[in-house]
Scaffold this active site. Structure first.
Site, PDB file in Angstrom:
ATOM      1  CB  CYS A 108      20.790  45.583  -9.991  1.00 47.13           C
ATOM      2  SG  CYS A 108      22.086  46.386 -10.945  1.00 47.13           S
ATOM      3  CD  GLU A 146      -2.435  -1.221   2.833  1.00 50.03           C
ATOM      4  OE1 GLU A 146      -2.337  -0.222   3.589  1.00 50.03           O
ATOM      5  OE2 GLU A 146      -3.192  -2.176   3.037  1.00 50.03           O
ATOM      6  CE1 TYR A 178      -8.085   6.678  -1.863  1.00 46.29           C
ATOM      7  CE2 TYR A 178      -6.100   8.006  -1.672  1.00 46.29           C
ATOM      8  CZ  TYR A 178      -7.138   7.488  -2.441  1.00 46.29           C
ATOM      9  OH  TYR A 178      -7.198   7.775  -3.774  1.00 46.29           O
ATOM     10  CE  LYS A 231       9.085   7.038   6.338  1.00 47.50           C
ATOM     11  NZ  LYS A 231       9.288   7.414   7.733  1.00 47.50           N
ATOM     12  CB  CYS A 253      23.956  46.187  -7.823  1.00 47.03           C
ATOM     13  SG  CYS A 253      24.447  44.684  -8.689  1.00 47.03           S
ATOM     14  CG  ASP A 296       3.888  12.444   4.902  1.00 48.50           C
ATOM     15  OD1 ASP A 296       3.745  12.099   6.097  1.00 48.50           O
ATOM     16  OD2 ASP A 296       4.841  13.121   4.496  1.00 48.50           O
ATOM     17  CE  LYS A 328       4.769   5.092   7.233  1.00 48.80           C
ATOM     18  NZ  LYS A 328       4.448   6.431   7.684  1.00 48.80           N
ATOM     19  CB  CYS A 368      27.311  46.856 -11.411  1.00 51.73           C
ATOM     20  SG  CYS A 368      25.597  47.329 -11.146  1.00 51.73           S
ATOM     21  CB  CYS A 402      24.684  45.204 -13.766  1.00 48.85           C
ATOM     22  SG  CYS A 402      24.839  43.947 -12.488  1.00 48.85           S
TER      23      CYS A 402
HETATM   24  S1  IVH Z   1      -1.114   0.593   8.860  1.00 48.60           S
HETATM   25  C1  IVH Z   1      -0.596  -1.742  12.448  1.00 48.60           C
HETATM   26  N1  IVH Z   1      -1.180   1.524   6.418  1.00 48.60           N
HETATM   27  O1  IVH Z   1       1.846   5.356   9.009  1.00 48.60           O
HETATM   28  C2  IVH Z   1      -0.820  -0.918  11.274  1.00 48.60           C
HETATM   29  N2  IVH Z   1      -0.427   2.974   8.138  1.00 48.60           N
HETATM   30  O2  IVH Z   1       4.164   4.770  10.643  1.00 48.60           O
HETATM   31  C3  IVH Z   1      -0.689   0.500  11.510  1.00 48.60           C
HETATM   32  N3  IVH Z   1       0.154   5.212   7.371  1.00 48.60           N
HETATM   33  O3  IVH Z   1       0.209   5.683  12.085  1.00 48.60           O
HETATM   34  C4  IVH Z   1      -0.906   1.396  10.390  1.00 48.60           C
HETATM   35  N4  IVH Z   1      -0.326   4.895   5.259  1.00 48.60           N
HETATM   36  O4  IVH Z   1      -0.561   7.172  10.139  1.00 48.60           O
HETATM   37  C5  IVH Z   1      -0.883   1.787   7.699  1.00 48.60           C
HETATM   38  N5  IVH Z   1      -1.321   2.208   4.205  1.00 48.60           N
HETATM   39  C6  IVH Z   1      -1.030   2.476   5.478  1.00 48.60           C
HETATM   40  C7  IVH Z   1      -0.567   3.736   5.901  1.00 48.60           C
HETATM   41  C8  IVH Z   1      -0.266   3.942   7.243  1.00 48.60           C
HETATM   42  C9  IVH Z   1       0.104   5.755   6.167  1.00 48.60           C
HETATM   43  C10 IVH Z   1       0.635   5.921   8.578  1.00 48.60           C
HETATM   44  C11 IVH Z   1      -0.304   5.835   9.751  1.00 48.60           C
HETATM   45  C12 IVH Z   1       0.480   5.160  10.832  1.00 48.60           C
HETATM   46  C13 IVH Z   1       1.887   5.438  10.415  1.00 48.60           C
HETATM   47  C14 IVH Z   1       2.853   4.432  10.976  1.00 48.60           C
END
Ligand code: IVH
Length: 674
Positions: A425, A112, A222, A313, A407, A116, A114, A410, A431
């Site tokens: 300037c 999935e 999401y 990451k 400047c 932010d 991750k 110059c 210049c």
């Molecule tokens: S699963 C035990 N899935 O990442 C499972 N977390 O570093 C816990 N996050 O607190 C979370 N996308 O805020 C999961 N697809 C995803 C995620 C996700 C972002 C964030 C979430 C969590 C943090 C952990």
């Protein structure tokens, strides 16, 4: 009253259905205007019969009263965090540990994005949203029900009937890149503080005591898991749980897929990494989860993270570093830009030691001082910038920046025109900095395209006194160039050849190369289309110039002023004398330009031509091609992997063409036979 109640129900069903198509399926069926009409009719009916209002009505997302403080909510099941992996080896180790504990050869995972943003837990009882909480410390979070209810992609009631009577879903609330940008532009215009990144913006927006403020913020959500579930068993694979959530109207990322083994994981990481910049939201990595729930139970937890999941990451896009100094740079038009000199730091995949501070107002607004610890941000291809100052780390002797009044190159006066953000300037071509920049611009790829004449060489040639203006380039002799630092016989010969080659150009390129203020590629093209010859442009009046599509009074004044300067006329003459030439343009009247006045944005990649080629085709038809989507945009052409610009166009309801439709449009307008 009975009729009203029936109609109200009808409208709510209809609106919920369209919400589902729009947010969950990503396939809206009706135009926004039609949706708004339904919502307004519902609002009107509800204000006539307030006794018929229910908390799950789509009208109830906004307008709740502010709260004094956040209540605390103890999570029924703790909200865990994730361990991180930063390399392929760490992912392999994770997979090996999982396989060893399960005593299997290979494992099926769900991969999935991750997201932010910030984690929330939302509780539905009998299909109704009753509570929403932030993660907090994982055990206790803050009650943000009133704010989460304002997020359009969070359903207030679930779809269908086969959902568990108690269902807690877990997911991420985030702010899309386009919304974040708009919000910051608005804050900037008002002189208010901007958010550092979309995550902070999302967190700040969700943790508002006044839900009316939250409702104004472009938040989205999401889902990626569940918490407490009662009264009905869920499927026994995570991937099927996600499918169920989708069916109940909850939004689940379409980027989520099932993969096999560590090879599948690493392949997903690369694919999503390549996609990262074009996604309409920020991700800071990917998350791998064991798919079978019975295997998850077998694996269990360590401390506060599960053994069955890990976050892989991406390289960080933000880092802390020291601001060593603020220097100023003089640009081609004399604009003086403060630049932060930084303790080198690895961010966004490169080592950054300079970052732009844009202008004096920006330095003041961000309150950046020499000696500060700052957050440097480099997202995608965007030039690195100082996103914010860490005030708590400010040393006592931190020094505020003072814009020089002379400047630094110059010594001419620096002036700042009322209402303009930039200081300039006044030295003009006196210049050396402006002169060098003008030559660099002249040689650049989209201008005269002089191969091998880079910034360093321009600096050397100028410093040695070999060139004073762009026309001097064509008087250079090979033996003058040989012997400059890192210039052998061969490179010198190549340069002379490239200069010779650059003489065959086009009128738009030549006009652009002259570096007239506010005359970019598109304007140069329009001028060439309209006037066809250089003489006609040189002698045009202010009024005639303003007749050119997208040339307003300011641009016209710059063009006029340029050709009124004897020095400029002299340089242009010398260039023509040196042999610069272009094919004669047959006069194209504005009426023959079917796209005259249209503002078009190209985004994503096209398979049949480069973006530059597409741009030229459009410009030749009279369109103005710009780089960012705004209310003024008439049309967006979206190739594959179009990202935030496409999202913004959708948000602003701007017409969008895919590549096939675009090619068709070009064909329709193609005047050449065949
Ligand atoms: S699963 C035990 N899935 O990442 C499972 N977390 O570093 C816990 N996050 O607190 C979370 N996308 O805020 C999961 N697809 C995803 C995620 C996700 C972002 C964030 C979430 C969590 C943090 C952990």
């Amino acid at each position: 009253m009975k009729d009203a109640s029936k109609r109200i129900q009808q409208l709510r069903d209809e609106i919920n259905h369209h919400n589902y198509l729009y947010y969950v399926q990503d396939e809206p069926e009706i135009p926004d205007a039609e949706y708004d009409r339904c919502l307004r009719e519902l609002q009107a009916l509800e204000s006539k019969y307030p006794e018929l209002i229910t908390p799950d009505s789509p009208t109830q997302r906004v307008g709740a009263e502010p709260v004094k403080a956040f209540g605390q909510i103890r999570h029924k099941l703790p909200m865990l965090s994730l361990d991180n992996a930063f390399s392929d080896e760490e992912v392999s180790d994770f997979d090996r540990r999982v396989r060893e504990r399960l005593q299997v050869d290979t494992v099926e995972y769900v991969a999935e994005p991750k997201l932010d943003g910030l984690a929330v837990s939302i509780r539905y009882e009998n299909g109704q949203l009753v509570q929403a909480a932030t993660r907090g410390d994982g055990v206790t979070g803050e009650d943000v029900t009133h704010n989460v209810r304002t997020i359009a992609s969070v359903p207030l009631s679930l779809r269908g009937h086969d959902y568990p009577p108690v269902l807690e879903i877990r997911g991420e609330v985030y702010m899309p890149k386009a919304g974040f940008q708009q919000m910051n532009e608005r804050a900037k215009a008002k002189g208010e503080k901007e958010f550092v990144n979309p995550r902070n913006a999302a967190a700040g927006s969700l943790r508002q005591l006044d839900p009316r403020v939250s409702a104004e913020r472009p938040l989205a959500m999401y889902c990626y898991g569940v918490g407490q579930v009662e009264g009905l068993a869920l499927p026994d694979k995570h991937s099927d749980v996600l499918s169920s959530l989708r069916q109940w109207g909850l939004r689940v990322s379409p980027e989520i897929t099932t993969v096999q083994g560590v090879t599948g994981l690493l392949k997903y990481y690369r694919i999503l990494g390549d996609k990262r910049d074009s996604l309409p939201y920020e991700i800071d990595g990917v998350v791998y989860k064991v798919n079978r729930l019975d295997q998850r139970d077998q694996l269990g937890f360590v401390a506060r993270a599960p053994r069955w999941a890990i976050a892989h990451k991406f390289p960080a896009q933000e880092e802390l570093t020291q601001l060593l100094d603020i220097e100023v740079q003089v640009g081609r038009t004399g604009a003086i830009t403060p630049v932060a000199r930084l303790e080198p730091v690895f961010v966004g995949g490169v080592t950054v030691s300079n970052a732009t501070l844009h202008n004096e107002d920006e330095v003041k607004r961000k309150d950046v001082r020499i000696g500060d610890t700052v957050i440097v941000r480099r997202a995608g291809d965007v030039i690195p910038e100082v996103a914010a100052v860490v005030l708590s780390k400010r040393p006592k002797n931190a020094k505020p920046f003072v814009m020089p009044t002379q400047c630094p190159v110059c010594g001419s006066d620096v002036i700042k025109i009322e209402g303009e953000a930039v200081a300039r300037c006044t030295g003009g071509l006196f210049c050396a900095a402006q002169r060098k920049q003008a030559i660099k611009h002249f040689a650049s790829r989209k201008a005269m395209d002089i191969d091998g004449l880079g910034d360093k060489l321009v600096e050397q040639l100028s410093d040695e006194g070999l060139i004073h203006d762009v026309a001097d380039l064509y008087t250079l002799k090979q033996d003058q160039v040989t012997g400059l630092e890192r210039m052998g016989e061969k490179s010198a010969a190549n340069l002379i050849e490239a200069l010779e080659k650059s003489k065959h150009t086009s009128l738009p390129r030549f006009l652009f190369a002259l570096g007239i203020r506010e005359v970019g590629e598109a304007t140069a093209q329009s001028l060439a289309n309209y006037f066809a010859t250089l003489e006609a442009i040189e002698t045009a009046s202010l009024e005639q110039l303003q007749d050119v599509p997208d040339v307003g009074p300011v641009v016209a004044a710059h063009i006029l002023a340029f050709f009124q300067q004897p020095h400029n006329i002299e340089v242009v003459e010398k260039l023509i004398q040196a042999g610069i030439n272009w094919p004669v343009i047959e006069h194209v009247a504005e009426t023959e330009q079917p796209l005259a006045g249209q503002v078009i944005v190209l985004t994503g990649s096209l398979s049949t031509m480069s973006r530059d080629e597409a741009k030229q085709e459009l410009q030749a038809l009279g369109a103005k091609v710009t780089g960012s989507v705004s209310k003024k945009t008439d049309l967006v052409i979206a190739g594959t992997e179009a990202g935030s610009k496409l999202a913004k166009a959708q948000q602003l309801d701007i017409e969008i063409l895919d590549e096939a439709q675009f090619i068709k449009m070009l064909k329709v307008h193609d005047k050449s036979p065949g």
